[in-house]
Scaffold this motif. Structure first.
Motif, mmCIF file in Angstrom:
data_model
loop_
_atom_site.group_PDB
_atom_site.id
_atom_site.type_symbol
_atom_site.label_atom_id
_atom_site.label_comp_id
_atom_site.label_asym_id
_atom_site.label_seq_id
_atom_site.Cartn_x
_atom_site.Cartn_y
_atom_site.Cartn_z
ATOM 1 N N THR A 108 0.932 -1.098 0.146
ATOM 2 C CA THR A 108 -0.058 0.100 0.178
ATOM 3 C C THR A 108 1.032 1.126 -0.166
ATOM 4 N N LEU A 109 0.594 2.375 -0.862
ATOM 5 C CA LEU A 109 1.482 3.373 -0.994
ATOM 6 C C LEU A 109 0.464 4.555 -0.606
ATOM 7 N N ALA A 110 1.140 5.249 0.293
ATOM 8 C CA ALA A 110 0.609 6.710 0.622
ATOM 9 C C ALA A 110 1.111 7.833 -0.229
ATOM 10 N N TYR A 111 0.545 8.801 -0.702
ATOM 11 C CA TYR A 111 1.281 9.591 -1.671
ATOM 12 C C TYR A 111 0.607 11.157 -1.640
ATOM 13 N N PHE A 112 1.451 11.964 -1.975
ATOM 14 C CA PHE A 112 1.120 13.423 -2.304
ATOM 15 C C PHE A 112 1.693 13.637 -3.669
ATOM 16 N N ASN A 113 0.757 14.046 -4.581
ATOM 17 C CA ASN A 113 0.962 14.245 -5.940
ATOM 18 C C ASN A 113 1.913 15.296 -6.520
ATOM 19 N N GLY A 114 2.401 16.164 -5.526
ATOM 20 C CA GLY A 114 3.271 17.276 -5.765
ATOM 21 C C GLY A 114 2.576 18.733 -6.109
ATOM 22 N N ASP A 115 1.353 18.710 -5.939
ATOM 23 C CA ASP A 115 0.568 19.820 -6.705
ATOM 24 C C ASP A 115 0.451 20.685 -5.336
ATOM 25 N N PHE A 116 1.417 21.583 -5.104
ATOM 26 C CA PHE A 116 1.322 22.380 -3.974
ATOM 27 C C PHE A 116 0.245 23.466 -4.111
ATOM 28 N N ASP A 117 0.005 24.143 -5.288
ATOM 29 C CA ASP A 117 -0.681 25.144 -5.571
ATOM 30 C C ASP A 117 -2.282 25.012 -5.599
ATOM 31 N N ILE A 118 -3.043 25.542 -4.927
ATOM 32 C CA ILE A 118 -4.422 25.246 -4.784
ATOM 33 C C ILE A 118 -5.126 26.298 -5.804
ATOM 34 N N PHE A 119 -4.897 27.392 -5.470
ATOM 35 C CA PHE A 119 -5.685 28.495 -6.124
ATOM 36 C C PHE A 119 -4.748 29.788 -6.135
ATOM 37 N N SER A 120 -4.752 30.680 -7.006
ATOM 38 C CA SER A 120 -3.969 31.857 -6.839
ATOM 39 C C SER A 120 -4.836 33.022 -7.882
ATOM 40 N N GLN A 121 -5.265 34.134 -7.343
ATOM 41 C CA GLN A 121 -6.093 35.035 -8.044
ATOM 42 C C GLN A 121 -5.669 36.329 -7.549
ATOM 43 N N ASN A 122 -5.487 37.374 -8.610
ATOM 44 C CA ASN A 122 -5.322 38.836 -8.527
ATOM 45 C C ASN A 122 -6.483 39.550 -8.231
ATOM 46 N N THR A 123 -6.656 40.149 -7.116
ATOM 47 C CA THR A 123 -8.037 40.929 -6.708
ATOM 48 C C THR A 123 -7.903 42.262 -6.548
ATOM 49 N N LYS A 124 -8.822 43.111 -5.962
ATOM 50 C CA LYS A 124 -8.718 44.483 -5.496
ATOM 51 C C LYS A 124 -7.756 44.461 -4.146
ATOM 52 N N ASP B 271 -13.458 27.351 -11.268
ATOM 53 C CA ASP B 271 -14.397 28.512 -11.402
ATOM 54 C C ASP B 271 -14.153 29.562 -9.962
ATOM 55 N N PHE B 272 -13.421 28.768 -8.911
ATOM 56 C CA PHE B 272 -13.273 29.822 -7.938
ATOM 57 C C PHE B 272 -12.375 30.971 -8.222
ATOM 58 N N PRO B 273 -11.164 30.935 -8.595
ATOM 59 C CA PRO B 273 -10.457 32.285 -8.811
ATOM 60 C C PRO B 273 -11.507 33.490 -9.061
ATOM 61 N N GLN B 274 -12.042 33.060 -10.317
ATOM 62 C CA GLN B 274 -12.880 34.370 -10.875
ATOM 63 C C GLN B 274 -13.965 34.697 -10.075
ATOM 64 N N PHE B 275 -14.496 33.957 -9.289
ATOM 65 C CA PHE B 275 -15.412 34.065 -8.224
ATOM 66 C C PHE B 275 -14.988 34.892 -7.189
ATOM 67 N N LEU B 276 -13.654 34.783 -6.759
ATOM 68 C CA LEU B 276 -13.100 35.426 -5.738
ATOM 69 C C LEU B 276 -12.713 36.856 -6.137
ATOM 70 N N ASP B 277 -12.362 36.953 -7.556
ATOM 71 C CA ASP B 277 -12.101 38.374 -8.098
ATOM 72 C C ASP B 277 -13.340 39.088 -8.030
ATOM 73 N N SER B 278 -14.575 38.703 -8.507
ATOM 74 C CA SER B 278 -15.799 39.399 -8.592
ATOM 75 C C SER B 278 -16.273 39.708 -7.313
ATOM 76 N N TRP B 279 -16.078 38.852 -6.200
ATOM 77 C CA TRP B 279 -16.484 39.244 -4.869
ATOM 78 C C TRP B 279 -15.991 40.361 -4.235
ATOM 79 N N PHE B 280 -14.691 40.392 -4.404
ATOM 80 C CA PHE B 280 -13.868 41.447 -3.742
ATOM 81 C C PHE B 280 -13.846 42.615 -4.734
ATOM 82 N N SER B 281 -14.455 42.516 -5.878
ATOM 83 C CA SER B 281 -14.398 43.844 -6.987
ATOM 84 C C SER B 281 -15.631 44.798 -6.205
#
Length: 482
Positions: A148-164, A269-279
């Motif tokens: 049995t192998l336990a793993y982390f796939n190396g994907d450190f970034d979850i999201f990033s979005q430029n907002t106001k 969809d989340f980054p664009q939602f985040l940007d719109s919310w804080f606009s």
């Protein structure tokens, strides 16, 4: 949060004040010295901790020291700051500037539905086993032994979005432990949230921005999410650990309950939602009012009902003005009426002011009109979810009367006072639901974001409650009319 801190402080001219953190919840230091010392209101006090870090206690409550006992030469006092942080240097809250703030998301699974960055592989195939055996310093794997192998796939970034507010991002911070023994192995993770500001901010500005982001994420999660382990950075090598501040970041409780987020923060969809919310920077006060009620969970009261209704009174008008657009003859007629009242009731100030205020109400958009403006945004959603718009209007009229009763003592004929109390939760949920869904939809959220994974979110609990109680409300009013 640090549970035990010993420190040496300099207070005014007294360089020999010792202190220990005696109350971690209210963050109060008990201090003593052989010399008298006083803590001035709103003062900043600096010291050095037992591990040689500089401790900044900011905006402290005022207090004077007193002798510990009769004839004693030792003075005691308490220090209670609004903000406490440690670092390599003291923090001047009015002049020091910071480029970013980071937080750890507690119970982050409440914001992530199916997080595939971590997992297990049971019964790996022969190809994978062969590749593992080709790795240096790897143990021998044999497929027939069913490893049995336990793993982390190396994907450190979850999201990033430029907002106001700045660039808002979330990422995985893993740690590995154990191994080489019968205790097994582990891959632990913390989800970190960072806001990098477009321009440097004071400490209070940085905290305010981070708090706005945290409130949105707590709303999206619905419950269980909290924030801890805050750091602010000035862009150099100086990172400051925030030990305490008076903002509310959610209750620090471990929960294994699966998440019901309105929108998965790892979705595309989340980054664009985040940007719109804080606009929508003009809605900050409105959102604070909403969060104040929503984050109380299932605790309802007349105050929460009033607050939920008032959200619409303070919501920025789409026309930019809270006044009605009147015809010229209507404006002229009202002006003549005002002048007549001022003349005829010149010596009766109370009556004059009351009449003029009443005319003022006639020229401003009513609460019903303001709520209907938000309902227009979500008409398609309401109908697709099985609501009858006539029922929505029926509840709105009674909800406003319930609110007016609690604010003005206005007469309420359709329901008895006991019945109005019984339907108080319905009216509160109605106002909060209309506001929340209209805000979400305007910022890019769609009905397609609803799935079996988030139907237990409080917003959808309110939706189900409205559907079940509207019929009861209609039947009660109909019975009272007999």
């Amino acid at each position: 949060m640090t549970e035990s801190i010993n420190a040496q402080f300099k207070i005014s001219n007294n360089k020999n004040v010792s202190g220990v953190l005696s109350d971690a919840k209210r963050y109060k230091f008990n201090c003593w010295s052989s010399e008298f010392f006083a803590v001035e209101s709103h003062s900043n006090i600096y010291g050095r901790t037992q591990d040689n870090k500089i401790l900044s206690l900011l905006n402290c409550l005022g207090n004077e020291s007193r002798c510990i006992a009769e004839g004693s030469v030792t003075y005691s006092n308490t220090i209670q700051p609004h903000i406490a942080l440690t670092g390599k240097k003291r923090v001047e809250p009015d002049s020091d500037k910071f480029c970013s703030i980071s937080l750890v998301v507690g119970n982050s699974h409440a914001l992530l539905r199916r997080f595939t960055s971590f997992g297990y592989i049971s019964f790996p195939d022969d190809g994978l086993v062969s590749q593992l055996n080709a790795q240096e310093h790897a143990p021998l794997f044999a497929a027939q032994h069913n490893p049995t192998l336990a793993y982390f796939n190396g994907d450190f970034d979850i999201f990033s979005q430029n907002t106001k507010l700045g660039v808002i991002s979330a990422s995985n911070h893993i740690s590995v432990g154990d191994g080489f023994s019968s205790d097994g192995v582990s891959i632990r993770n913390k989800v970190g949230l960072t806001v990098k500001f477009h321009t440097s901010k004071t400490l209070n500005e940085a905290l305010n921005i981070a708090h706005k982001v945290s409130l949105l994420l707590r709303f999206i999660a619905g419950e269980n999410v909290f924030f801890k382990d805050m750091l602010v950075s000035d862009g150099s090598e100086n990172n400051f650990q925030l030990l305490y501040n008076t903002y509310s970041w959610g209750e620090d409780l471990d929960s294994t309950k699966s998440g019901n987020p309105l929108i998965d923060i790892s979705s595309e969809d989340f980054p664009q939602f985040l940007d719109s919310w804080f606009s929508h920077v003009d809605r900050d006060i409105v959102r604070y009012s909403f969060y104040d009620g929503f984050l109380k969970g299932r605790s309802y009261s007349s105050d929460r009902l009033i607050n939920a209704a008032n959200i619409f009174d303070i919501f920025p008008s789409s026309t930019g003005s809270s006044k009605k657009v009147l015809k010229q003859e209507e404006t002229e007629t009202l002006e003549r009426l005002k002048q007549h009242i001022k003349k005829e009731f010149s010596e009766l100030d109370d009556i004059k002011c009351s009449l003029l205020n009443s005319i003022g109400f006639l020229t401003r958009t009513s609460l019903k009109e303001r709520v209907n403006e938000r309902i227009t945004v979500i008409e398609n959603y309401l109908e697709s979810r099985g609501f009858d718009l006539d029922d929505i209007d029926f509840v709105l009229r009674l909800a406003i009367k319930a609110r007016n009763y609690h604010v003005h003592g206005s007469e309420f004929k359709q329901l008895t006072l006991r019945q109005m109390y019984d339907f108080q939760i319905l009216f509160t949920c109605f106002f909060e639901f209309i506001y929340a869904i209209s805000e979400l939809i305007e910022c890019g959220w769609r009905e397609s974001h609803i799935s079996h994974l988030n139907t237990r979110h409080p917003v959808f609990d309110s939706e189900r409650y409205l559907k079940s109680e509207i019929t009861a409300l209609k039947e009660t009013v109909k019975y009272n009319q007999k």
